[in-house]
Design an enzyme around this catalytic site. Structure first.
Site, mmCIF file in Angstrom:
data_model
loop_
_atom_site.group_PDB
_atom_site.id
_atom_site.type_symbol
_atom_site.label_atom_id
_atom_site.label_comp_id
_atom_site.label_asym_id
_atom_site.label_seq_id
_atom_site.Cartn_x
_atom_site.Cartn_y
_atom_site.Cartn_z
ATOM 1 N N CYS A 1 13.340 11.476 6.726
ATOM 2 C CA CYS A 1 13.561 11.014 8.089
ATOM 3 C C CYS A 1 15.013 11.180 8.502
ATOM 4 O O CYS A 1 15.319 11.228 9.700
ATOM 5 C CB CYS A 1 13.114 9.563 8.249
ATOM 6 S SG CYS A 1 13.906 8.416 7.105
ATOM 7 N N GLU B 1 10.366 15.784 15.809
ATOM 8 C CA GLU B 1 10.568 15.743 14.361
ATOM 9 C C GLU B 1 9.648 16.759 13.692
ATOM 10 O O GLU B 1 8.431 16.730 13.887
ATOM 11 C CB GLU B 1 10.292 14.341 13.814
ATOM 12 C CG GLU B 1 10.608 14.216 12.342
ATOM 13 C CD GLU B 1 10.409 12.818 11.805
ATOM 14 O OE1 GLU B 1 11.236 12.378 10.987
ATOM 15 O OE2 GLU B 1 9.422 12.159 12.196
ATOM 16 N N LYS C 1 0.849 -1.189 0.000
ATOM 17 C CA LYS C 1 0.000 0.000 0.000
ATOM 18 C C LYS C 1 0.887 1.242 0.000
ATOM 19 O O LYS C 1 1.555 1.544 0.976
ATOM 20 C CB LYS C 1 -0.903 0.047 1.235
ATOM 21 C CG LYS C 1 -1.974 1.147 1.142
ATOM 22 C CD LYS C 1 -2.584 1.497 2.482
ATOM 23 C CE LYS C 1 -1.828 2.605 3.158
ATOM 24 N NZ LYS C 1 -1.931 3.912 2.439
ATOM 25 N N GLU D 1 10.811 1.378 10.172
ATOM 26 C CA GLU D 1 11.746 2.498 10.069
ATOM 27 C C GLU D 1 10.931 3.769 10.219
ATOM 28 O O GLU D 1 10.016 4.021 9.430
ATOM 29 C CB GLU D 1 12.517 2.465 8.757
ATOM 30 C CG GLU D 1 13.512 1.309 8.685
ATOM 31 C CD GLU D 1 14.512 1.275 9.838
ATOM 32 O OE1 GLU D 1 14.782 2.338 10.428
ATOM 33 O OE2 GLU D 1 15.006 0.177 10.161
#
Length: 480
Positions: A284, A381, A175, A250
């Site tokens: 990331c 983040e 997906k 991850e």
């Protein structure tokens, strides 16, 4: 006219059973629709898993070199379509053309790499303790793998999950993220053209709450590989745990670049700024914190501000240095963090506003100085082009500040002191450690993954480690 896309299930391009669709738009020109996709349901996801489960035994029994030949041909097909895929990626995700072109080439290289590696998925031979016997291992595919991928690298990340999964002999359901699915569909089109048997790869678009959750929880799925936010990744892990599925996550990062007095400051500025502002900070592994020794702090701040203010912002197809955020919500999230930095007392050196570059989701490269480690902009983040510059007095303080976050993905140091470089390797809490390089950018033939909240810390991706996740070992004692 926007392109209309279908799901790919059991070798057929099919419409969702819901009859509903959703659209993606160009983040540089939000009024422009790029693609129309299937708004799929649990039933669509279940059909995909069933097709993969049915196809898995035959694909597992296909010799590794034969599997590799299909992956190698896929790389060739993707190469022939590279210009088209690059333009689609720019229009749907917002990268600049050089960034998108590099990402497409990365996907091509990954399929070529695992096309060659497919012949190596075998096992090892060991010396037995006794005579007249053999002792060896056999590596086999885990079965059906569910792959859930993000929007920020919409062709590279699907490639680095799909290619090793297929090389190892697994059937796959995947997906792609709903903000930018087109280039992932391009991979499946290439696999189909390369002769991949029906049912071995199945792609379904739609919400994570229906499609993704069904993939993760379905009893026929043996392994789940997810890249995305830490929050969603923790949910995925919880959904997969009751069935003891193999899981690879991850997740997020808050990546530091330490700058020491021995560094060439101009080089340090280049390393930190390209890591912070490349791909609009939507990586990331992006450099989010520059941790700078007080002896070179002022010079570094002056240099990095000049660098940020020199970047052109605009449509990635028109030669801009930095493209837009992928969506309005991502833009708003970055601006919210800018407000938080102001409120907490950091000094806004440059940027911090919506950029005057057209109607798209553009933001100025943003740099804060006088940042302390407890501030939100130094802890959370942001996923945008925001660099927090933190002063420190020595190496020990620099490493302590670098480790003072919940994440541990990528980290770099800029230094000409060999002792500092080696201590950094030993003491930093990160899965990717770089010396005199930016935190972004990865080689495809070595392991990639994080520590702490950046990863499940189970299996790494890419290189030989990418195959490890998708295989399970049998140990054979043969007494003849």
């Amino acid at each position: 006219m926007p392109t209309e896309y279908s799901n790919y299930v059991d070798g057929k391009w099919t419409e969702s059973r819901t009859g509903n669709v959703f659209e993606t738009s160009n983040p540089a020109h939000p009024g422009e629709t790029v693609g129309v996709y299937q708004q799929s349901s649990e039933a669509d996801a279940e059909a995909a898993v069933e097709a993969a489960a049915a196809a898995a035994p035959e694909w597992a029994n296909t010799p590794g070199p034969a599997r590799g030949k299909i992956l190698t041909e896929t790389a060739s097909i993707l190469s022939d379509r590279a210009d088209e895929l690059t333009e689609t990626l720019v229009r749907e995700e917002g990268k600049t053309k050089p960034e998108a072109s590099g990402e497409v080439q990365r996907a091509i290289d990954i399929f070529a790499y695992y096309g060659a590696k497919a012949a190596d998925v075998g096992g090892t031979v060991k010396a037995p303790s006794g005579r007249d016997s053999r002792l060896y291992t056999v590596n086999e595919p885990v079965g059906v793998a569910a792959l859930i991928t993000p929007w920020n690298y919409p062709i590279a990340i699907p490639a680095w999950k799909l290619a090793p999964a297929l090389a190892a002999g697994n059937a796959v359901v995947t997906k792609p993220a709903s903000l930018a699915p087109a280039v992932a569909i391009g991979i499946v089109e290439a696999l189909e053209s390369a002769g991949l048997p029906d049912g071995v790869v199945n792609l379904v678009t739609g919400p994570g709450s229906s499609v993704g959750s069904t993939f993760v929880t379905h009893e026929a799925v043996d392994a789940v590989s997810f890249t995305g936010s830490t929050k969603v990744g923790n949910t995925v892990y919880g959904q997969a745990a009751p069935d003891q599925k193999r899981v690879q996550l991850e997740l997020g990062g808050k990546n530091p670049a330490i700058v020491m007095p021995s560094a060439d400051v101009d080089e340090a500025v280049e390393i930190a700024a390209t890591g912070a502002f490349g791909v609009t900070g939507q990586a990331c592994t992006a450099t989010s914190r520059a941790i700078v020794h007080e002896d070179v702090y002022d010079e570094f701040v002056e240099g990095v501000v000049s660098y940020g203010e020199g970047l052109s912002i605009g449509d990635g197809l028109e030669g801009a240095d930095m493209g837009p955020h992928v969506s309005e919500s991502e833009l708003e999230g970055t601006l919210d963090y800018v407000d938080a930095g102001r409120r907490e007392g950091a000094t806004l050196e440059t940027g911090g506003e919506r950029a005057d570059a057209g109607e798209g989701y553009f933001v100025e490269p943003t740099i804060f100085s006088d940042v302390s480690s407890e501030m939100r902009i130094a802890q959370e983040e942001i996923f945008g082009p925001v660099l927090a510059v933190i002063p420190v007095s020595d190496f020990d303080e620099a490493v302590a500040v670098a480790n003072d976050v919940e994440y541990g993905l990528s980290a770099s140091i800029v230094t000409n002191d060999h002792r500092e470089a080696n201590r950094f390797v030993d003491e930093i809490e990160a899965g990717v450690v770089k010396i005199n390089e930016k935190t972004t950018g990865l080689e495809l033939h070595v392991p990639f993954g994080g520590m702490k909240a950046s990863s499940s810390e189970t299996y790494r991706e890419q290189g030989d480690a990418g195959l490890d996740f998708f295989t399970i070992s049998k140990t054979v004692y043969d007494n003849y």
